[in-house]
Motif scaffolding. Structure first.
Motif, PDB file in Angstrom:
ATOM      1  N   ASP A  57      29.234  75.501  66.524  1.00 36.01           N
ATOM      2  CA  ASP A  57      29.351  76.016  65.614  1.00 36.01           C
ATOM      3  C   ASP A  57      31.503  76.877  66.810  1.00 36.01           C
ATOM      4  OD1 ASP A  57      29.097  75.266  63.140  1.00 36.01           O
ATOM      5  OD2 ASP A  57      27.100  76.639  63.695  1.00 36.01           O
ATOM      6  N   ALA A  58      31.262  76.789  68.172  1.00 35.42           N
ATOM      7  CA  ALA A  58      31.498  78.023  68.772  1.00 35.42           C
ATOM      8  C   ALA A  58      33.741  77.370  67.923  1.00 35.42           C
ATOM      9  CB  ALA A  58      31.724  76.937  69.667  1.00 35.42           C
ATOM     10  N   ASP A  59      34.243  78.480  68.410  1.00 34.59           N
ATOM     11  CA  ASP A  59      35.639  78.805  67.491  1.00 34.59           C
ATOM     12  C   ASP A  59      36.255  78.683  69.169  1.00 34.59           C
ATOM     13  OD1 ASP A  59      37.972  79.315  66.420  1.00 34.59           O
ATOM     14  OD2 ASP A  59      37.739  81.171  65.701  1.00 34.59           O
ATOM     15  N   ILE A  60      36.278  77.255  68.639  1.00 40.71           N
ATOM     16  CA  ILE A  60      37.382  76.090  70.423  1.00 40.71           C
ATOM     17  C   ILE A  60      38.392  76.921  70.476  1.00 40.71           C
ATOM     18  CG2 ILE A  60      38.504  74.849  71.254  1.00 40.71           C
ATOM     19  CD1 ILE A  60      35.353  74.875  71.650  1.00 40.71           C
ATOM     20  N   ALA A  61      39.542  77.147  69.552  1.00 38.11           N
ATOM     21  CA  ALA A  61      40.723  77.295  69.194  1.00 38.11           C
ATOM     22  C   ALA A  61      40.729  79.278  69.687  1.00 38.11           C
ATOM     23  CB  ALA A  61      41.903  77.531  67.386  1.00 38.11           C
ATOM     24  N   ALA A  62      40.454  80.113  69.599  1.00 36.88           N
ATOM     25  CA  ALA A  62      39.886  80.580  69.603  1.00 36.88           C
ATOM     26  C   ALA A  62      39.553  81.148  70.968  1.00 36.88           C
ATOM     27  CB  ALA A  62      38.746  81.966  69.449  1.00 36.88           C
ATOM     28  N   LEU A  63      38.989  80.725  71.631  1.00 40.51           N
ATOM     29  CA  LEU A  63      38.852  80.575  73.130  1.00 40.51           C
ATOM     30  C   LEU A  63      39.910  79.839  74.143  1.00 40.51           C
ATOM     31  CD1 LEU A  63      35.317  78.736  73.783  1.00 40.51           C
ATOM     32  CD2 LEU A  63      35.939  81.173  73.642  1.00 40.51           C
ATOM     33  N   GLU A  64      41.222  79.003  73.021  1.00 40.77           N
ATOM     34  CA  GLU A  64      42.038  78.740  73.905  1.00 40.77           C
ATOM     35  C   GLU A  64      43.173  79.831  73.748  1.00 40.77           C
ATOM     36  OE1 GLU A  64      42.402  74.003  73.136  1.00 40.77           O
ATOM     37  OE2 GLU A  64      42.831  75.068  71.182  1.00 40.77           O
ATOM     38  N   ALA A  65      43.189  80.858  72.694  1.00 44.12           N
ATOM     39  CA  ALA A  65      43.243  81.536  72.535  1.00 44.12           C
ATOM     40  C   ALA A  65      43.692  83.024  73.196  1.00 44.12           C
ATOM     41  CB  ALA A  65      43.614  82.002  71.165  1.00 44.12           C
ATOM     42  N   LEU A  66      42.791  83.085  74.089  1.00 42.89           N
ATOM     43  CA  LEU A  66      42.144  84.129  75.038  1.00 42.89           C
ATOM     44  C   LEU A  66      42.915  83.313  75.733  1.00 42.89           C
ATOM     45  CD1 LEU A  66      40.369  85.753  76.067  1.00 42.89           C
ATOM     46  CD2 LEU A  66      38.484  84.110  76.736  1.00 42.89           C
ATOM     47  N   GLU A  67      42.917  81.813  76.972  1.00 37.42           N
ATOM     48  CA  GLU A  67      43.692  81.570  77.881  1.00 37.42           C
ATOM     49  C   GLU A  67      44.739  82.265  77.848  1.00 37.42           C
ATOM     50  OE1 GLU A  67      44.810  77.828  80.622  1.00 37.42           O
ATOM     51  OE2 GLU A  67      44.487  77.963  78.596  1.00 37.42           O
ATOM     52  N   VAL A  68      45.789  81.601  76.636  1.00 39.16           N
ATOM     53  CA  VAL A  68      46.747  82.298  76.520  1.00 39.16           C
ATOM     54  C   VAL A  68      47.838  84.003  76.713  1.00 39.16           C
ATOM     55  CG1 VAL A  68      49.403  82.035  74.920  1.00 39.16           C
ATOM     56  CG2 VAL A  68      47.850  80.042  75.148  1.00 39.16           C
TER      57      VAL A  68
END
Length: 277
Positions: A57-68
Motif C-alpha cells: 500500500d506504499a504511496d509511490i507518488a508521494a515518494l517520487e514527489a519527495l525526490e522533487v
C-alpha cells in the motif's frame, strides 16, 4: 588520475513500520565536503519493487514527489544542514534520512552510481527476477525526460477516473500541458491485456480531457523495439511476435501514438521545446 575528494553521503529510507524498524533504502544524497566542495548529488531508485514487496500500500507518488521536493530545496539553498533540518520537520514517520557517513570519491557521479548499486538498488539477480518489462520501459522513459530537465515539471501517475467518470484504476505514467495535453505511458507487449486496456480507455480519456480541460489529448504509448540477434533474426518466437504486433495495432487503431524507446530522446527534446525551458 584525479585526486580523491572528501565526501559525505546520506541514505533516504522508507520505513513502513517504525516500531519494527524494517526499512528499504530508496535514495542517496552525496556531497563533496573537502577543498572545492559544495557539489551535491541526489538520486532515488527507479524501481519500487522492493518497497511494494515490503508495503503493497506504499504511496509511490508521494515518494517520487519527495525526490522533487528535495531537489528543489537543493537548487534554492547550498546550506545542506538547514535543508536536512527542515526535512526532518516535514517528513512522515515512514521516511527517514540517515546520519552522514564519510567517503572518498575521485568522481562524484561515479561514486553515486556505486552507492546506488551497493546500498539502494536490488542486487542484479534480484532485479532481473523482479523488474518487469513495463518497469524497464518506464525507467528508460523517465531517464530521457530527466536528461533534458523536464521530468520535475511533468504530472506523474495521472488518474484516469476523473476524466472517464467511472471506477477506473488506470494511472497514466506522466504528462504535461502546453496548448493541448500530452500523456505518456509505458506498455509491455509480452501480453495483450495492457494494450487492450489502454486502447479501450483512450477514447473516454480524450473526451474527458476535452470536457474538463477544454483541450485535445495526445496520448503516446512507449514500447520496446523488436530485438534481433547477431544474424538479424527476431528474438521473439512466432506467438510472441503475433502478440507484439496485435498489441501495437490495437493501440494505433484507437488513435494512440505508439513509439519505441529508441524514439524517446527525440520525444524528450520535443517536450523541452513544448515547455519552453
Amino acid at each position: 588520475m584525479q585526486a580523491l575528494r572528501e565526501c559525505e553521503f546520506f541514505l533516504v529510507r522508507y520505513v513502513p513500520d517504525p516500531v519494527k524498524n524494517e526499512f528499504v533504502n530508496i535514495g542517496a544524497l552525496l556531497r563533496a565536503t573537502g577543498q572545492g566542495g559544495g557539489e551535491t548529488l541526489l538520486r532515488f531508485t527507479r524501481s519500487w519493487s522492493r518497497v511494494r514487496c515490503m508495503d503493497p500500500d506504499a504511496d509511490i507518488a508521494a515518494l517520487e514527489a519527495l525526490e522533487v521536493e528535495i531537489r528543489q530545496k537543493l537548487r534554492e539553498s547550498f546550506d545542506l544542514k538547514r535543508i536536512l533540518i527542515s526535512l526532518e520537520d516535514t517528513l512522515s514517520n515512514n521516511v527517514q534520512i540517515t546520519p552522514s557517513q564519510g567517503c572518498l570519491a575521485e568522481n562524484l557521479p561515479a561514486k553515486m552510481d556505486q552507492l546506488m548499486q551497493m546500498l539502494v538498488e536490488a542486487r542484479k539477480r534480484e532485479t532481473m527476477a523482479r523488474k518487469s518489462a513495463r518497469q524497464a520501459i518506464y525507467g528508460t522513459m523517465r531517464t530521457e525526460f530527466e536528461r533534458v530537465g523536464v521530468w520535475d515539471l511533468m504530472r506523474k501517475r495521472i488518474e484516469v477516473a476523473p476524466y472517464t467518470a467511472r471506477a477506473d484504476n488506470l494511472r497514466i505514467d506522466c504528462g504535461y500541458r502546453n496548448g493541448g495535453v500530452r500523456m505518456f505511458h509505458a506498455v509491455a507487449l509480452d501480453e495483450l491485456d495492457a494494450a487492450k486496456v489502454l486502447a479501450f480507455t483512450s477514447a473516454k480519456l480524450a473526451d474527458g480531457v476535452k470536457r474538463i480541460e477544454g483541450v485535445n489529448l495526445n496520448l503516446t504509448a512507449v514500447i520496446e523495439p523488436l530485438r534481433r540477434d547477431k544474424e538479424g533474426r527476431l528474438e521473439l518466437n512466432e506467438e510472441q511476435s503475433s502478440i507484439y504486433h496485435a498489441g501495437k495495432s490495437t493501440m494505433e487503431e484507437s488513435g494512440i501514438q505508439v513509439i519505441t524507446t529508441l524514439s524517446l530522446p527525440e520525444m524528450a527534446k520535443a517536450a523541452l521545446r513544448d515547455l519552453n525551458i
